[in-house]
Scaffold this active site. Structure first.
Site, PDB file in Angstrom:
ATOM      1  N   ASP A 250       0.862  -1.187   0.000  1.00 45.56           N
ATOM      2  CA  ASP A 250       0.000   0.000   0.000  1.00 45.56           C
ATOM      3  C   ASP A 250       0.896   1.233   0.000  1.00 45.56           C
ATOM      4  O   ASP A 250       1.596   1.494   0.983  1.00 45.56           O
ATOM      5  CB  ASP A 250      -0.903  -0.016   1.238  1.00 45.56           C
ATOM      6  N   ARG A 252      -0.037   4.399  -0.341  1.00 50.10           N
ATOM      7  CA  ARG A 252      -0.788   5.658  -0.163  1.00 50.10           C
ATOM      8  C   ARG A 252      -0.294   6.467   1.027  1.00 50.10           C
ATOM      9  O   ARG A 252       0.301   5.936   1.957  1.00 50.10           O
ATOM     10  CB  ARG A 252      -2.276   5.349   0.037  1.00 50.10           C
TER      11      ARG A 252
HETATM   12  N1  GTP Z   1      -2.674  -2.029  -6.314  1.00 52.66           N
HETATM   13  C1  GTP Z   1      -3.957  -2.325  -6.318  1.00 52.66           C
HETATM   14  N2  GTP Z   1      -4.819  -1.344  -5.993  1.00 52.66           N
HETATM   15  C2  GTP Z   1      -6.133  -1.641  -5.987  1.00 52.66           C
HETATM   16  C3  GTP Z   1      -6.622  -2.921  -6.296  1.00 52.66           C
HETATM   17  N3  GTP Z   1      -7.985  -2.881  -6.199  1.00 52.66           N
HETATM   18  C4  GTP Z   1      -8.312  -1.643  -5.827  1.00 52.66           C
HETATM   19  N4  GTP Z   1      -7.216  -0.872  -5.700  1.00 52.66           N
HETATM   20  C5  GTP Z   1      -7.112   0.522  -5.270  1.00 52.66           C
HETATM   21  O1  GTP Z   1      -7.290   0.559  -3.883  1.00 52.66           O
HETATM   22  C6  GTP Z   1      -7.764   1.833  -3.487  1.00 52.66           C
HETATM   23  C7  GTP Z   1      -8.857   1.586  -2.448  1.00 52.66           C
HETATM   24  O2  GTP Z   1      -8.255   0.986  -1.363  1.00 52.66           O
HETATM   25  P1  GTP Z   1      -8.853  -0.220  -0.547  1.00 52.66           P
HETATM   26  O3  GTP Z   1      -7.719  -0.943   0.100  1.00 52.66           O
HETATM   27  O4  GTP Z   1      -9.772  -0.990  -1.396  1.00 52.66           O
HETATM   28  O5  GTP Z   1      -9.759   0.430   0.562  1.00 52.66           O
HETATM   29  P2  GTP Z   1      -9.343   1.458   1.687  1.00 52.66           P
HETATM   30  O6  GTP Z   1      -9.638   2.826   1.152  1.00 52.66           O
HETATM   31  O7  GTP Z   1      -7.943   1.237   2.175  1.00 52.66           O
HETATM   32  O8  GTP Z   1     -10.244   1.047   2.907  1.00 52.66           O
HETATM   33  P3  GTP Z   1     -11.706   1.475   3.251  1.00 52.66           P
HETATM   34  O9  GTP Z   1     -11.628   2.872   3.777  1.00 52.66           O
HETATM   35  O10 GTP Z   1     -12.165   0.527   4.274  1.00 52.66           O
HETATM   36  O11 GTP Z   1     -12.481   1.349   1.954  1.00 52.66           O
HETATM   37  C8  GTP Z   1      -8.157   2.539  -4.773  1.00 52.66           C
HETATM   38  O12 GTP Z   1      -7.147   3.484  -5.072  1.00 52.66           O
HETATM   39  C9  GTP Z   1      -8.137   1.443  -5.830  1.00 52.66           C
HETATM   40  O13 GTP Z   1      -7.763   1.904  -7.113  1.00 52.66           O
HETATM   41  C10 GTP Z   1      -5.672  -3.932  -6.626  1.00 52.66           C
HETATM   42  O14 GTP Z   1      -6.016  -5.071  -6.877  1.00 52.66           O
HETATM   43  N5  GTP Z   1      -4.368  -3.571  -6.617  1.00 52.66           N
END
Ligand code: GTP
Length: 327
Positions: A250, A252
């Protein structure tokens, strides 16, 4: 107004075309039950996680102690400035105010989607040297509503903008851009659905903020995310696929969200998330913001008979995600 009276906030999505003459085709589209990995800790897969009925309004969970911030939170928050704001009437009938930000960390146009007309941006409202009243109105630094012939940005203070004291912390969602889930109808993740759900809850309260960060694919960008999808089709889960591509699981960061929330005068919030890392990260290294409550985002597919995205890919994605969730 009861929650059932609120219009659906679902954006137009492709609906499956079922050929009524061919029952076999229709059965392909039937939702399949989620098969959670048996090795997951019982607290995460307890029956309370997949009850027969889940209230359509999630039950908030008070945040008593914030999890330890993960490494790498910046000592100093980035500088942000709201450069333009505009009213957006939406297809659901709710009006939102889009706030577009610039910052001193990257060149991306991060956004705050603000529900209700009581939340204001300090940087937007600040006077700019030499600007006219028309300049202010064009960049959205007006109170009340714009109408043809309006001359001043500062009138209309009491026209629909009541300064009532608030007794609850603002509902906030930190949402990372997901082109595939929000625009390309992807059933690999539930990002689009979660954005819709956040909007529905904020419409109901007539207040809330979605901080929309341009960090596609958990920060690795669309190109790399699409490679990760190919690796997933080759058998990797979402975390392993990132690692195989030499990216962090992750990538981010949420410091821009913290700075944007402070600009919107928010120091106590209720955060819509299942991701524990987001709580500490959005509060900031020096706890500039306090997350009073965490409001869970239970995937709609896990609510009995509630629809939601169904596909073998989204099941894999949710299964990986639940390993780090604090549901
Ligand atoms: N690298 C990668 N990114 C993904 C994938 N599927 C979704 N994403 C990205 O993940 C991000 C969303 O993150 P998530 O981990 O699904 O959710 P979160 O925001 O951390 O958690 P919540 O707040 O509970 O929804 C978005 O930027 C999506 O584009 C994947 O398979 N691989």
């Amino acid at each position: 107004m009861s929650s059932s009276e609120f219009p659906s906030f679902l954006s137009p999505r492709l609906s499956p075309q079922i050929d009524s003459d061919n029952a076999d085709d229709a059965s392909v589209l039937k939702p399949s039950p989620i098969n959670l990995d048996r090795t997951l800790p019982p607290t995460i897969i307890s029956p309370s996680f997949t009850p027969d009925t889940v209230p359509s309004t999630p039950v908030p969970i008070p945040v008593i102690s914030t999890p330890q911030p993960s490494d790498g939170l910046p000592d100093v928050l980035p500088e942000v400035e709201c450069v333009v704001r505009a009213r957006i009437p939406t297809t659901s009938g709710t009006e939102i105010f889009l706030h577009l930000y610039k910052n001193n960390m990257d060149d991306k146009e991060h956004l705050a989607i603000v529900f209700g007309n009581t939340i204001r941006s300090k940087s937007l409202d600040r006077a700019r040297e030499g600007e006219t009243e028309m300049d202010r109105m064009i960049r959205g630094a007006y109170v009340g509503r714009l109408y043809p012939g309006r001359q001043t940005s500062r009138e209309d203070q009491k026209n629909g903008e009541e300064d009532t004291a608030k007794d609850t912390a603002t509902l906030v969602r930190i949402h990372s851009e997901c082109y595939t889930g929000e625009t390309a109808w992807s059933a690999r993740c539930d990002c689009g659905e979660q954005l819709d759900e956040a909007a529905r809850l904020m419409s109901k309260e007539n207040e809330g903020i979605v901080v929309y960060l341009r960090q596609e694919g958990r920060g690795i960008g669309l190109r790399e995310k699409l490679k990760a999808y190919n690796l997933q089709d080759l058998g990797a889960d979402t975390v392993t696929a990132n690692i195989l591509l030499r990216h962090p699981a992750d990538a981010r960061s949420y410091s821009l969200a913290t700075a944007i929330l402070l600009d919107l005068d928010q120091t106590e919030i209720r955060l819509l998330t299942n991701n524990p890392d987001k709580i500490a990260a959005v509060e900031g290294k020096h706890r500039e913001i306090k997350v009073r409550e965490r409001v869970p985002m239970v995937p709609i597919a896990w609510r009995m008979n509630s629809g939601g995205i169904r596909s073998k890919e989204v099941e894999g994605y949710l299964k990986t995600k639940v390993r780090t969730a604090c549901l």
